[in-house]
Design a protein around this motif. Structure first.
Motif, mmCIF file in Angstrom:
data_model
loop_
_atom_site.group_PDB
_atom_site.id
_atom_site.type_symbol
_atom_site.label_atom_id
_atom_site.label_comp_id
_atom_site.label_asym_id
_atom_site.label_seq_id
_atom_site.Cartn_x
_atom_site.Cartn_y
_atom_site.Cartn_z
ATOM 1 N N ARG A 105 0.848 -1.194 0.000
ATOM 2 C CA ARG A 105 0.000 0.000 0.000
ATOM 3 C C ARG A 105 0.881 1.240 0.000
ATOM 4 N NH1 ARG A 105 -5.535 -0.037 3.506
ATOM 5 N NH2 ARG A 105 -6.493 -1.900 2.568
ATOM 6 N N PRO A 106 0.436 2.308 -0.675
ATOM 7 C CA PRO A 106 1.214 3.552 -0.615
ATOM 8 C C PRO A 106 1.239 4.079 0.809
ATOM 9 C CG PRO A 106 -0.927 3.923 -1.651
ATOM 10 C CD PRO A 106 -0.790 2.447 -1.490
ATOM 11 N N ASN A 107 2.321 4.745 1.172
ATOM 12 C CA ASN A 107 2.447 5.293 2.520
ATOM 13 C C ASN A 107 1.458 6.420 2.766
ATOM 14 O OD1 ASN A 107 4.607 3.576 3.124
ATOM 15 N ND2 ASN A 107 6.092 4.996 2.229
ATOM 16 N N SER A 108 1.052 7.092 1.695
ATOM 17 C CA SER A 108 0.139 8.215 1.821
ATOM 18 C C SER A 108 -0.827 8.181 0.640
ATOM 19 C CB SER A 108 0.897 9.551 1.804
ATOM 20 O OG SER A 108 1.899 9.586 2.798
ATOM 21 N N THR A 109 -1.914 8.895 0.763
ATOM 22 C CA THR A 109 -2.843 9.003 -0.357
ATOM 23 C C THR A 109 -2.186 9.797 -1.479
ATOM 24 O OG1 THR A 109 -3.785 10.989 0.626
ATOM 25 C CG2 THR A 109 -4.899 8.912 1.088
ATOM 26 N N PHE A 110 -2.684 9.605 -2.699
ATOM 27 C CA PHE A 110 -2.172 10.337 -3.844
ATOM 28 C C PHE A 110 -2.914 11.653 -4.005
ATOM 29 C CE2 PHE A 110 -1.267 5.891 -5.317
ATOM 30 C CZ PHE A 110 0.110 6.003 -5.345
ATOM 31 N N ILE A 111 -2.190 12.683 -4.412
ATOM 32 C CA ILE A 111 -2.816 13.971 -4.672
ATOM 33 C C ILE A 111 -3.899 13.856 -5.744
ATOM 34 C CG2 ILE A 111 -1.037 14.571 -6.376
ATOM 35 C CD1 ILE A 111 -2.827 17.022 -4.021
ATOM 36 N N THR A 112 -3.775 12.852 -6.623
ATOM 37 C CA THR A 112 -4.724 12.679 -7.725
ATOM 38 C C THR A 112 -5.939 11.842 -7.348
ATOM 39 O OG1 THR A 112 -3.394 10.808 -8.465
ATOM 40 C CG2 THR A 112 -2.980 12.945 -9.521
ATOM 41 N N ASP A 113 -6.019 11.361 -6.117
ATOM 42 C CA ASP A 113 -7.168 10.548 -5.713
ATOM 43 C C ASP A 113 -8.480 11.272 -6.009
ATOM 44 O OD1 ASP A 113 -5.622 8.463 -4.852
ATOM 45 O OD2 ASP A 113 -5.889 8.836 -2.702
ATOM 46 N N ASN A 114 -9.404 10.532 -6.626
ATOM 47 C CA ASN A 114 -10.781 10.993 -6.868
ATOM 48 C C ASN A 114 -10.895 12.171 -7.829
ATOM 49 O OD1 ASN A 114 -12.711 9.269 -5.629
ATOM 50 N ND2 ASN A 114 -12.041 10.003 -3.613
ATOM 51 N N GLU A 115 -9.905 12.385 -8.677
ATOM 52 C CA GLU A 115 -10.054 13.450 -9.680
ATOM 53 C C GLU A 115 -11.307 13.230 -10.530
ATOM 54 O OE1 GLU A 115 -5.609 15.236 -10.746
ATOM 55 O OE2 GLU A 115 -6.632 13.911 -12.163
ATOM 56 N N GLY A 116 -11.525 12.012 -10.960
ATOM 57 C CA GLY A 116 -12.686 11.733 -11.798
ATOM 58 C C GLY A 116 -13.993 11.941 -11.066
ATOM 59 N N THR A 117 -14.049 11.519 -9.804
ATOM 60 C CA THR A 117 -15.266 11.692 -9.006
ATOM 61 C C THR A 117 -15.596 13.167 -8.844
ATOM 62 O OG1 THR A 117 -14.782 9.640 -7.810
ATOM 63 C CG2 THR A 117 -16.337 11.172 -6.790
ATOM 64 N N LYS A 118 -14.579 14.002 -8.653
ATOM 65 C CA LYS A 118 -14.796 15.444 -8.499
ATOM 66 C C LYS A 118 -15.273 16.077 -9.805
ATOM 67 C CE LYS A 118 -11.000 15.739 -5.135
ATOM 68 N NZ LYS A 118 -9.599 16.204 -4.941
ATOM 69 N N LEU A 119 -14.707 15.639 -10.912
ATOM 70 C CA LEU A 119 -14.980 16.296 -12.190
ATOM 71 C C LEU A 119 -16.258 15.818 -12.858
ATOM 72 C CD1 LEU A 119 -11.375 16.276 -13.666
ATOM 73 C CD2 LEU A 119 -12.741 18.333 -13.261
#
Length: 482
Positions: free
Chosen positions: A322-336
Motif C-alpha cells: 500500500r502507498p504510505n500516503s494518499t495520492f494527490i490525484t485521488d478521486n479526480e474523476g469523481t470530483k470532475l
C-alpha cells in the motif's frame, strides 16, 4: 520526446498537505445540453496510443511540411494498427518545453516550473523547434497546412484507407505526462477550446483525448479543476456547433489546396509526389461521407480517479503493498464527472505505472462505473517495462480482465503504446502486439457508433493510392488571347 503516464512518490509529503485542504470544482460551470449526445456503443473499443516519435521519418521533400514533426512510416504503421479499432495520436501539447523527467511543480509549487499556457498555439514539440506549431490563431482554414497537421492527418488517413475491413477511429491526444503547462485562466480556457476545435477539424480526426495528468498538482497555483471543466464545456460546444458544420467544406478546401500545390510542382517533381493524388482522393472520401455523426471527447485519467468511499484502497489486490500516503490525484474523476459527464464520451483509465502496486483491474472498473456509465469506461494496460517502478501484471491477468469487461458491457480496453520503442522497452515491443492481437480476438472491436463510413484503399506496402488511381488533374489551359 514524451511519455504517457506515471504516478510518482516524489514530493508526496508536500502534496498530502495540499490534498488535505481539498479542491472543489466550481458549481457555476454547468455542462450545456448536447446536440449530439453519445450514441449507444454497439461494439467495444480496442484503443492504441501512438508515440509520434517512433516509426517516424524526419524529412521528405515530397510531403508538405517536409515531415519536420515526423511522418509515421506506412510500412510499419499499417500492420501495427491492424488489431486496434481506435488510434490516439500522442501528443499535441500546451507546453512550450515538454519535460518527461519532471515530477512536480517544485516545493513549494512555482509558476516557473508549471507555467501557464501561452494562449498562442498548440504544439507538436518544443516551441523553439522549426515547424512545432500545429494550430494557432493564424490557422483559419484547411489551407493552413502545418507540419503537425500533416503528421496527424496522415495517421488518421492511413487508419481509414488502410487494408482493414472496418476503418479505424482516430483521436488526437492532448497533454501527456511531459506537458506541465496550466490553462491558467477562464480566457485561456475559451481560447483553448477554439484551438482544439481547429486541431480536430484540420486533421479530420474523430475527436480528441484529453490527457491532462497534472490537474491536482496545479491546484495551488490556479483553480485548474474549474478551468478544465470550463474548457471541456466550451470544447463540446465548439465541436458540435462549429467543427461539424464546417467539416465538408474544410475537406473541399484542402482538396483544392492540394490540387493547386500539385499543379505548381515541376514536371520532374510530379512523378514522385503520391501524397497529392492520395490525399485528394481521401478528401473526396471525407466529402462523400459527410460530417461525422458526432465528434468524441475522451477523458484520460488514472486508476485512482474513482475511489470507493467505503474502501478507498480496494483498487489494490489482496497482498499488494500500500502507498504510505494518499495520492494527490485521488478521486479526480469523481470530483470532475458531475460537471463534465454529459460532454465526455469515453473515460480511459491508465492502470499502469503504479509504483510497484498490484492493481485489481475489475475493481477499478467497478469503482468507475459507480460514477460513469460502464459503456464509457475503457481500461488501459502497458505490457513490458513501465515508468515509476510499475510492474506489468502479465498476459493472463490482462486477458481475463478483458473477458470480464466484455461480459459486463464495459467500453473496452487500450494499450500504451501501439508502437513501443524496442530500444528502450524491448519487452514492451515484443509483448504489446501479441497482447493486442489476443484482445482483438476476445473483444471483436468494431465501429462503435452507427454505420462505419467507407473509404478508398491504399497500397498497404506504401500507404499511397494504387498506381491505377486517377492522378490529380492537370492545370486548365490558359485562356485564349483577347
Amino acid at each position: 520526446r514524451v511519455k504517457g503516464s506515471k504516478i510518482s512518490m516524489v514530493s508526496l509529503r508536500w502534496w498530502v498537505a495540499v490534498a488535505a485542504l481539498g479542491t472543489a470544482v466550481a458549481t457555476a460551470v454547468a455542462t450545456p445540453p448536447r446536440s449530439d449526445a453519445t450514441p449507444t456503443r454497439t461494439a467495444p473499443e480496442l484503443g492504441g496510443f501512438l508515440e509520434d516519435w517512433i516509426w517516424a521519418k524526419w524529412w521528405d521533400n515530397n510531403i508538405p511540411g517536409n515531415c519536420l514533426m515526423g511522418c509515421l512510416e506506412p510500412s510499419k504503421l499499417l500492420p501495427g494498427m491492424d488489431a486496434y479499432s481506435t488510434v490516439s495520436y500522442g501528443f499535441a501539447l500546451l507546453t512550450e518545453n515538454p519535460n518527461a523527467d519532471q515530477v512536480d511543480c517544485g516545493t513549494p509549487p512555482s509558476a516557473e516550473q508549471c507555467p501557464v499556457w501561452d494562449q498562442q498555439a498548440i504544439y507538436a514539440a518544443a516551441k523553439g523547434k522549426q515547424g512545432s506549431i500545429v494550430v494557432d490563431a493564424a490557422t483559419t482554414s484547411a489551407t493552413s497546412l502545418t507540419p503537425g497537421v500533416v503528421s496527424i492527418s496522415e495517421v488518421c488517413r492511413l487508419g481509414r484507407q488502410g487494408p482493414y475491413a472496418t476503418p479505424k477511429r482516430c483521436k488526437v491526444s492532448l497533454g501527456g505526462w511531459s506537458d506541465w503547462a496550466r490553462i491558467g485562466s477562464a480566457e485561456a480556457a475559451a481560447k483553448l477550446a477554439v484551438l482544439v476545435g481547429k486541431l480536430v477539424l484540420y486533421t479530420f480526426a474523430d475527436g480528441v483525448d484529453l490527457d491532462f495528468e497534472h490537474l491536482s498538482e496545479f491546484e495551488p497555483l490556479s483553480d485548474e479543476m474549474t478551468l478544465f471543466t470550463a474548457f471541456i464545456v466550451a470544447l463540446r460546444t465548439e465541436l458540435d456547433t462549429v467543427v461539424k458544420p464546417a467539416w465538408v467544406q474544410a475537406a473541399k478546401d484542402r482538396a483544392a489546396l492540394l490540387q493547386d500545390m500539385f499543379n505548381k510542382l515541376q514536371p520532374w517533381q510530379k512523378t514522385d509526389a503520391p501524397y497529392y493524388a492520395t490525399n485528394i482522393r481521401y478528401m473526396n472520401d471525407l466529402v462523400n461521407n459527410s460530417a461525422p455523426t458526432f465528434l468524441e471527447i475522451a477523458f484520460t485519467t488514472r486508476f485512482n480517479a474513482f475511489l470507493d468511499p467505503t474502501d478507498p484502497y480496494n483498487y489494490l489486490k489482496k497482498g499488494s503493498p500500500r502507498p504510505n500516503s494518499t495520492f494527490i490525484t485521488d478521486n479526480e474523476g469523481t470530483k470532475l464527472w458531475p460537471h463534465i459527464g454529459t460532454a465526455i464520451d469515453s473515460v480511459n483509465i491508465m492502470a499502469y505505472d503504479a509504483g510497484g502496486l498490484e492493481l485489481n483491474f475489475t475493481q477499478i472498473m467497478i469503482n468507475a462505473a459507480r460514477v460513469v456509465p460502464a459503456s464509457k469506461v475503457v481500461i488501459g494496460f502497458e505490457p513490458g517495462e513501465q515508468a515509476a517502478g510499475g510492474i506489468w501484471e502479465g498476459n493472463a491477468t490482462d486477458l481475463s480482465t478483458v473477458e470480464w469487461l466484455g461480459r459486463n458491457n464495459f467500453g473496452g480496453a487500450f494499450l500504451w503504446a501501439l508502437n513501443v520503442d524496442p530500444a528502450s522497452n524491448p519487452d514492451g515491443a515484443k509483448f504489446t502486439p501479441e497482447l493486442a492481437s489476443a484482445i482483438q480476438k476476445i473483444l471483436r472491436p468494431g465501429w462503435p457508433y452507427g454505420k462505419a463510413p467507407a473509404y478508398s484503399k491504399v497500397d498497404p506496402s506504401t500507404g499511397w493510392a494504387p498506381a491505377s488511381a486517377p492522378s490529380p488533374s492537370p492545370p486548365p489551359p490558359p485562356p485564349p488571347p483577347p
